[in-house]
Structure formats: structure tokens, C-alpha cells
Design a protein around this motif. Structure first.
Motif, PDB file in Angstrom:
ATOM      1  N   LEU A  98      50.334  62.640  10.815  1.00  0.00           N
ATOM      2  CA  LEU A  98      49.162  62.804  11.479  1.00  0.00           C
ATOM      3  C   LEU A  98      49.617  63.094  13.067  1.00  0.00           C
ATOM      4  N   ASN A  99      50.605  62.264  13.431  1.00  0.00           N
ATOM      5  CA  ASN A  99      51.229  62.584  14.716  1.00  0.00           C
ATOM      6  C   ASN A  99      51.790  63.710  15.092  1.00  0.00           C
ATOM      7  N   ALA A 105      46.865  62.132  15.991  1.00  0.00           N
ATOM      8  CA  ALA A 105      46.478  61.623  15.029  1.00  0.00           C
ATOM      9  C   ALA A 105      44.846  61.514  15.005  1.00  0.00           C
ATOM     10  N   SER A 106      44.151  61.067  16.246  1.00  0.00           N
ATOM     11  CA  SER A 106      42.698  61.051  16.262  1.00  0.00           C
ATOM     12  C   SER A 106      42.128  62.564  15.751  1.00  0.00           C
ATOM     13  N   ARG A 110      39.772  63.167  12.578  1.00  0.00           N
ATOM     14  CA  ARG A 110      38.511  63.613  13.058  1.00  0.00           C
ATOM     15  C   ARG A 110      37.913  64.695  12.169  1.00  0.00           C
ATOM     16  N   LYS A 111      39.139  65.917  12.178  1.00  0.00           N
ATOM     17  CA  LYS A 111      39.081  67.039  11.404  1.00  0.00           C
ATOM     18  C   LYS A 111      38.892  66.711   9.915  1.00  0.00           C
ATOM     19  N   LEU A 112      39.805  65.934   9.340  1.00  0.00           N
ATOM     20  CA  LEU A 112      40.003  65.494   8.082  1.00  0.00           C
ATOM     21  C   LEU A 112      38.630  65.084   7.716  1.00  0.00           C
ATOM     22  N   ALA A 116      35.972  66.842   5.089  1.00  0.00           N
ATOM     23  CA  ALA A 116      35.481  66.004   3.795  1.00  0.00           C
ATOM     24  C   ALA A 116      33.952  66.109   3.689  1.00  0.00           C
ATOM     25  N   ARG A 117      33.249  65.595   4.812  1.00  0.00           N
ATOM     26  CA  ARG A 117      31.700  65.442   4.826  1.00  0.00           C
ATOM     27  C   ARG A 117      30.966  66.765   4.382  1.00  0.00           C
ATOM     28  N   ARG A 118      31.708  68.037   5.036  1.00  0.00           N
ATOM     29  CA  ARG A 118      31.134  69.292   4.407  1.00  0.00           C
ATOM     30  C   ARG A 118      31.199  69.323   3.254  1.00  0.00           C
ATOM     31  N   GLU A 119      32.683  69.207   2.701  1.00  0.00           N
ATOM     32  CA  GLU A 119      32.748  69.612   1.172  1.00  0.00           C
ATOM     33  C   GLU A 119      32.132  68.604   0.329  1.00  0.00           C
ATOM     34  N   ASN A 120      31.847  67.532   0.555  1.00  0.00           N
ATOM     35  CA  ASN A 120      31.268  66.406  -0.315  1.00  0.00           C
ATOM     36  C   ASN A 120      29.784  66.215   0.070  1.00  0.00           C
TER      37      ASN A 120
END
Length: 187
Positions: A98-99, A105-106, A110-112, A116-120
Motif C-alpha cells: 500500500l505504501n 496507502a489511503s 480508496r481505489k480498491l 470492489a464496490r463497482r464490481e460487486n
């Protein structure tokens, strides 16, 4: 602006679907007409809404509205921007990855999360609908014949078996459960 709605049942009969701001006054009216009525109010996520009648009682007893909550005072520091800091527990290799990402990391988290929200999105919507229907059914139909079988069919996503299991139930209960679970029919 989206208005949230509540569905009001008097026993097994759906009485109304109203904006949530009108639910308490509608429930009061139903109880005024029939004090023995079993009034249940549900939000659009199938959660039973607990109504508080004390504010109206306070107004009628004192002739005045209840005191307003105290205004929040602004303290020092940065203004609240809707960012909430929370703790996340990851393995060291996860933090290293992440770093190393652009933005740190932040930004990477947020991108991850957004990906995930879009895909699921569709599977999440189906899961939330099943859970909403189950919450509703547990509150209003838990003692009806075929409840367990209907619940199994609901979580299996078997519309035909679900419809078969709720077919002997009061029409409004079955119809609202189908709407919550599958968005079939009218709310």
C-alpha cells in the motif's frame, strides 16, 4: 433529493406507504381509530421502525414543543470534511504494498474499495434485498406456516419456491416480502 419511505402494517394488512416523516402521525391515526391494532412500521431496508410518541405527548401536555438540542460548537483544528479515521489491521507485506502505491496507502485503499464496490454492486444489491426481506419476514411472518422454507428459498434466490412458500400467507405480507426480495410488484 431522495425521500425515504416507510410501509405501515396493521396486523397482516398493509395500510400505507408514506414518507418516513409522516410514518409516526399515520401510525398514531391508525391506533386512534383502533387502539388494539398491532401497528408495525418498516423502512425500505425491511427494518422495523420504532416510533417514539413522547414528543407529541409532551406537546399536548405542556402546550410547547420539546426543547431543541444544543447547537454544536466548532472547536479548533481542521473542519470536518466527512473523512473518518479508522483502524485497519493488515500484515506488514500489505502495508509495504500500500505504501508503495502512488498517493500512498489511503489513496490505494480508496481505489480498491471503489473498484470492489463497482464490481460487486449487483451481488451486493441482491444480498441487501434478501436481508431486507428476511428482516421484514422475521418481524411479521416468523410464526406463519412455511416461514423456514420461505427463508431457505429466499437465500437460495429461488423466486418460484419462495412464491410457492408464501402463497398461503396474507396477501399484503407476501407481496411486500416479494417486493423487498426481488423488487417485484408495487411496494
Amino acid at each position: 433529493m431522495n425521500t425515504a419511505f416507510c410501509t405501515i402494517f396493521a396486523g397482516p394488512r398493509r395500510v400505507a406507504r408514506v414518507a418516513d416523516s409522516y410514518a409516526a402521525s399515520m401510525a398514531r391515526q391508525i391506533l386512534a381509530d383502533d387502539p388494539a391494532a398491532r401497528v408495525l412500521v418498516f423502512d425500505e431496508a425491511g427494518r422495523q421502525v420504532d416510533l417514539d410518541f413522547r414528543d407529541e405527548a409532551h406537546e399536548s401536555a405542556t402546550g410547547a414543543a420539546p426543547p431543541a438540542p444544543a447547537a454544536e460548537t466548532r472547536g479548533r483544528g481542521r473542519p470536518k470534511l466527512g473523512v473518518v479515521a479508522r483502524e485497519v489491521t493488515l500484515l506488514p507485506r500489505h502495508w509495504d504494498w500500500l505504501n508503495a502505491q502512488p498517493g500512498g496507502a489511503s489513496v490505494a485503499l480508496r481505489k480498491l474499495v471503489e473498484n470492489a464496490r463497482r464490481e460487486n454492486a449487483e451481488s451486493d444489491r441482491r444480498r441487501e434485498a434478501r436481508e431486507a426481506a428476511y428482516r421484514f419476514l422475521s418481524a411479521i411472518a416468523g410464526d406463519l406456516p412455511g416461514f423456514e422454507e420461505a427463508s431457505r428459498a429466499l437465500f437460495a434466490g429461488d423466486r418460484a419456491r419462495f412464491a410457492e412458500n408464501v402463497s398461503g400467507w396474507p396477501g399484503d405480507v407476501a407481496a411486500h416480502a416479494r417486493w423487498l426480495a426481488f423488487r417485484e410488484g408495487e411496494p
